[in-house]
Design a protein around this motif. Structure first.
Motif, PDB file in Angstrom:
ATOM      1  N   ALA A  14       3.063   9.442  -0.021  1.00  0.00           N
ATOM      2  CA  ALA A  14       4.445   9.020  -0.281  1.00  0.00           C
ATOM      3  C   ALA A  14       4.759   7.705   0.419  1.00  0.00           C
ATOM      4  O   ALA A  14       5.446   6.831  -0.143  1.00  0.00           O
ATOM      5  N   ALA A  15       4.258   7.538   1.630  1.00  0.00           N
ATOM      6  CA  ALA A  15       4.478   6.292   2.366  1.00  0.00           C
ATOM      7  C   ALA A  15       3.772   5.128   1.673  1.00  0.00           C
ATOM      8  O   ALA A  15       4.352   4.040   1.535  1.00  0.00           O
ATOM      9  N   LYS A  20       3.959   0.138  -1.599  1.00  0.00           N
ATOM     10  CA  LYS A  20       3.627  -0.614  -2.820  1.00  0.00           C
ATOM     11  C   LYS A  20       4.888  -1.029  -3.566  1.00  0.00           C
ATOM     12  O   LYS A  20       4.955  -2.134  -4.101  1.00  0.00           O
ATOM     13  N   GLU A  21       5.895  -0.134  -3.595  1.00  0.00           N
ATOM     14  CA  GLU A  21       7.158  -0.448  -4.279  1.00  0.00           C
ATOM     15  C   GLU A  21       7.846  -1.670  -3.661  1.00  0.00           C
ATOM     16  O   GLU A  21       8.468  -2.457  -4.375  1.00  0.00           O
ATOM     17  N   ILE A  22       7.745  -1.805  -2.348  1.00  0.00           N
ATOM     18  CA  ILE A  22       8.403  -2.940  -1.688  1.00  0.00           C
ATOM     19  C   ILE A  22       7.419  -4.079  -1.405  1.00  0.00           C
ATOM     20  O   ILE A  22       7.743  -5.023  -0.692  1.00  0.00           O
ATOM     21  N   ASP A  23       6.217  -3.963  -1.977  1.00  0.00           N
ATOM     22  CA  ASP A  23       5.200  -5.015  -1.939  1.00  0.00           C
ATOM     23  C   ASP A  23       4.811  -5.416  -0.516  1.00  0.00           C
ATOM     24  O   ASP A  23       4.897  -6.588  -0.134  1.00  0.00           O
ATOM     25  N   ASN A 120      11.411  -2.508   6.839  1.00  0.00           N
ATOM     26  CA  ASN A 120      10.433  -1.993   5.877  1.00  0.00           C
ATOM     27  C   ASN A 120       9.595  -0.881   6.491  1.00  0.00           C
ATOM     28  O   ASN A 120       9.301   0.123   5.830  1.00  0.00           O
ATOM     29  N   ASP A 121       9.200  -1.058   7.750  1.00  0.00           N
ATOM     30  CA  ASP A 121       8.427  -0.012   8.430  1.00  0.00           C
ATOM     31  C   ASP A 121       9.206   1.302   8.424  1.00  0.00           C
ATOM     32  O   ASP A 121       8.667   2.363   8.103  1.00  0.00           O
ATOM     33  N   HIS A 122      10.486   1.221   8.761  1.00  0.00           N
ATOM     34  CA  HIS A 122      11.322   2.423   8.813  1.00  0.00           C
ATOM     35  C   HIS A 122      11.482   3.039   7.417  1.00  0.00           C
ATOM     36  O   HIS A 122      11.408   4.265   7.261  1.00  0.00           O
ATOM     37  N   ALA A 123      11.682   2.223   6.406  1.00  0.00           N
ATOM     38  CA  ALA A 123      11.855   2.722   5.034  1.00  0.00           C
ATOM     39  C   ALA A 123      10.601   3.446   4.568  1.00  0.00           C
ATOM     40  O   ALA A 123      10.677   4.515   3.942  1.00  0.00           O
ATOM     41  N   VAL A 124       9.441   2.888   4.872  1.00  0.00           N
ATOM     42  CA  VAL A 124       8.171   3.505   4.456  1.00  0.00           C
ATOM     43  C   VAL A 124       7.933   4.804   5.233  1.00  0.00           C
ATOM     44  O   VAL A 124       7.523   5.811   4.658  1.00  0.00           O
TER      45      VAL A 124
END
Length: 132
Positions: A14-15, A20-23, A120-124
């Motif tokens: 999932a991570a 990949k979604e946020i490139d 981004n780290d937190h979102a992933v």
């Protein structure tokens, strides 16, 4: 209670999907309830130096049962946990480490992610933690 390897692999999948979604390219680490590494992946092209940071973010979240970014807020000069990042062999006190809970709300581990800006780290990491 501990996360299983099968569950850790779901967290990583999932991570990776979110990364990949946020490139972006990430190092993703999952630890169990005792803060022992269960699974790790370094996406192709992810920074080598971020591998250790991902592990330490996961451990930080589990050691204190809160997201690593919350430790960062409490560790600023004048705050109650000032200099805590020097304990436990080195903590990471910025976002990217998130707890993993089972369906009953019990903490079974944590995920740490590093390789981009902390948002981004937190979102992933959050996407990974929500996989179970």
């Amino acid at each position: 209670m501990n996360i299983t390897l099968e569950q850790a692999e779901k967290v990583i999948a999932a991570a990776k999907k979110k990364a990949k979604e946020i490139d972006t390219k990430m190092n993703i680490c999952v630890v169990d309830g005792g803060a022992n590494q269960v699974a790790f992946v370094r996406m192709d092209g992810a920074w080598l130096g971020s591998a250790d940071i991902a592990l330490k973010k996961a451990k930080t979240a589990r050691f204190f049962d809160m997201p690593s970014g919350e430790i960062g807020k409490l560790s600023q000069p004048g705050e109650s946990l000032y200099n805590i990042e020097h304990s436990n062999g080195g903590l990471i006190s910025f976002p990217g480490g998130v707890l993993i809970k089972n369906k009953n709300g019990d903490i079974i581990g944590a995920v740490g992610v590093s390789g981009s800006v902390v948002e981004n780290d937190h979102a992933v990491a959050t996407a990974g933690s929500e996989a179970l």
